[in-house]
Scaffold this motif. Structure first.
Motif, short mmCIF file in Angstrom:
data_model
loop_
_atom_site.label_atom_id
_atom_site.label_comp_id
_atom_site.label_asym_id
_atom_site.label_seq_id
_atom_site.Cartn_x
_atom_site.Cartn_y
_atom_site.Cartn_z
N ILE A 27 5.06 -50.77 -4.71
CA ILE A 27 5.62 -50.72 -6.06
C ILE A 27 7.14 -50.74 -6.00
O ILE A 27 7.80 -51.47 -6.76
N GLY A 30 8.14 -54.23 -5.14
CA GLY A 30 7.67 -55.29 -6.02
C GLY A 30 6.92 -56.36 -5.25
O GLY A 30 7.01 -57.54 -5.56
N LYS A 186 -0.70 -45.05 -12.65
CA LYS A 186 -1.33 -46.34 -12.35
C LYS A 186 -1.81 -47.06 -13.60
O LYS A 186 -2.29 -48.18 -13.51
N LYS A 187 -1.70 -46.41 -14.74
CA LYS A 187 -2.20 -47.07 -15.95
C LYS A 187 -1.18 -46.89 -17.07
O LYS A 187 -0.30 -46.03 -17.01
N THR A 189 1.28 -48.81 -18.02
CA THR A 189 2.44 -49.70 -17.88
C THR A 189 2.19 -50.68 -16.76
O THR A 189 1.36 -50.46 -15.89
N SER A 190 2.90 -51.80 -16.81
CA SER A 190 2.76 -52.79 -15.75
C SER A 190 3.41 -52.28 -14.48
O SER A 190 4.20 -51.33 -14.49
N LEU A 191 3.06 -52.92 -13.35
CA LEU A 191 3.64 -52.52 -12.07
C LEU A 191 5.15 -52.68 -12.09
O LEU A 191 5.88 -51.86 -11.52
N ASN A 192 5.64 -53.74 -12.74
CA ASN A 192 7.09 -53.94 -12.79
C ASN A 192 7.77 -52.86 -13.62
O ASN A 192 8.86 -52.39 -13.26
N GLU A 193 7.14 -52.44 -14.72
CA GLU A 193 7.70 -51.35 -15.52
C GLU A 193 7.73 -50.05 -14.74
O GLU A 193 8.70 -49.28 -14.80
N GLN A 194 6.65 -49.78 -13.98
CA GLN A 194 6.62 -48.60 -13.12
C GLN A 194 7.77 -48.66 -12.12
O GLN A 194 8.48 -47.67 -11.90
N ARG A 195 7.93 -49.83 -11.53
CA ARG A 195 8.95 -50.01 -10.51
C ARG A 195 10.35 -49.73 -11.05
O ARG A 195 11.12 -48.98 -10.46
#
Length: 217
Positions: A27, A30, A186-187, A189-195
């Motif tokens: 994460i 990216g 893990k839920k 938000t998108s992975l990019n938003e998490q990142r």
């Protein structure tokens, strides 16, 4: 810093087996540089360095837009299901010196599952390793990254309630590191938003340290 418009931040992941270190590393980068999967034992056996692509316009410094690159060192779990603690510690020590010896380490991320209490000798093994490898300054350069944070909501808690009910071991550790922590979900938000959210928080901690690093010579 390689030039005035670019910054490289160096991070190292520590934690128990199956705590989510490699997934968290992916994460942060990216990408899918690190192998991550469920297994009955330790998956990561060797230290591995991953480099992200350049994040343009991620932040501003002295009135200029800064391009950010992230370097992440993934490490074997401690304790490991197949390797001795001494073997893991020596491997991580050598990897820190090889990859961050001159440039330095900005932060050590202690990856801790939010759905598993931090208590007992086994759970404290990664903390001891950080202390031994980083030395007396470890408290200023350690951040807890809580993975599986969605389990907190599923249990009916918010983050503050979760921390209020945490073990004395975790509360003492949080106090030692100036309550530097991040929750990774893990839920929702998108992975990019998490990142982006996690990296922004890490940059706050790095700024608090005045961009100083720990070197390994």
């Amino acid at each position: 810093m390689t030039d005035s418009n670019k910054m490289i931040i160096n991070l190292a992941l520590f934690g128990l087996t199956q705590s989510g270190k490699s997934s968290a590393g992916n994460i942060l980068l990216g990408s899918t540089d690190f192998h991550s999967s469920f297994a009955p034992g330790s998956v990561t056996k060797d230290c591995s360095l991953g480099r992200s692509s350049h994040l343009h316009g991620f932040m501003r410094r002295a009135g200029q837009e800064i391009t950010l690159q992230v370097q992440v060192l993934d490490t074997p779990g401690c304790p490991h299901s197949r390797l001795s603690e001494d073997h893991v510690k020596q491997a991580v020590k050598e990897a820190l010196a090889r990859h961050f010896g001159q440039e330095g380490l900005h932060l050590a991320l202690l990856v801790q599952r939010a759905d598993m209490p931090l208590c007992g000798e086994v759970a404290s093994s990664p903390v001891r390793m950080i202390q031994e490898l980083l030395g007396q300054a470890w408290k200023n350069y350690t951040v807890i990254l809580f993975t599986h944070a969605e389990k907190i909501e599923e249990a009916g808690f918010n983050e503050d309630e979760y921390l209020h009910e945490a073990s004395d071991t975790l509360l003492t550790l949080l106090s030692s590191i100036q309550h530097r922590y991040i929750f990774q979900y893990k839920k929702g938000t998108s992975l990019n938003e998490q990142r982006i959210k996690i990296l922004a928080r890490l940059m706050e901690f790095i700024r608090e340290n005045c961009y100083q690093v720990i070197t390994f010579k």
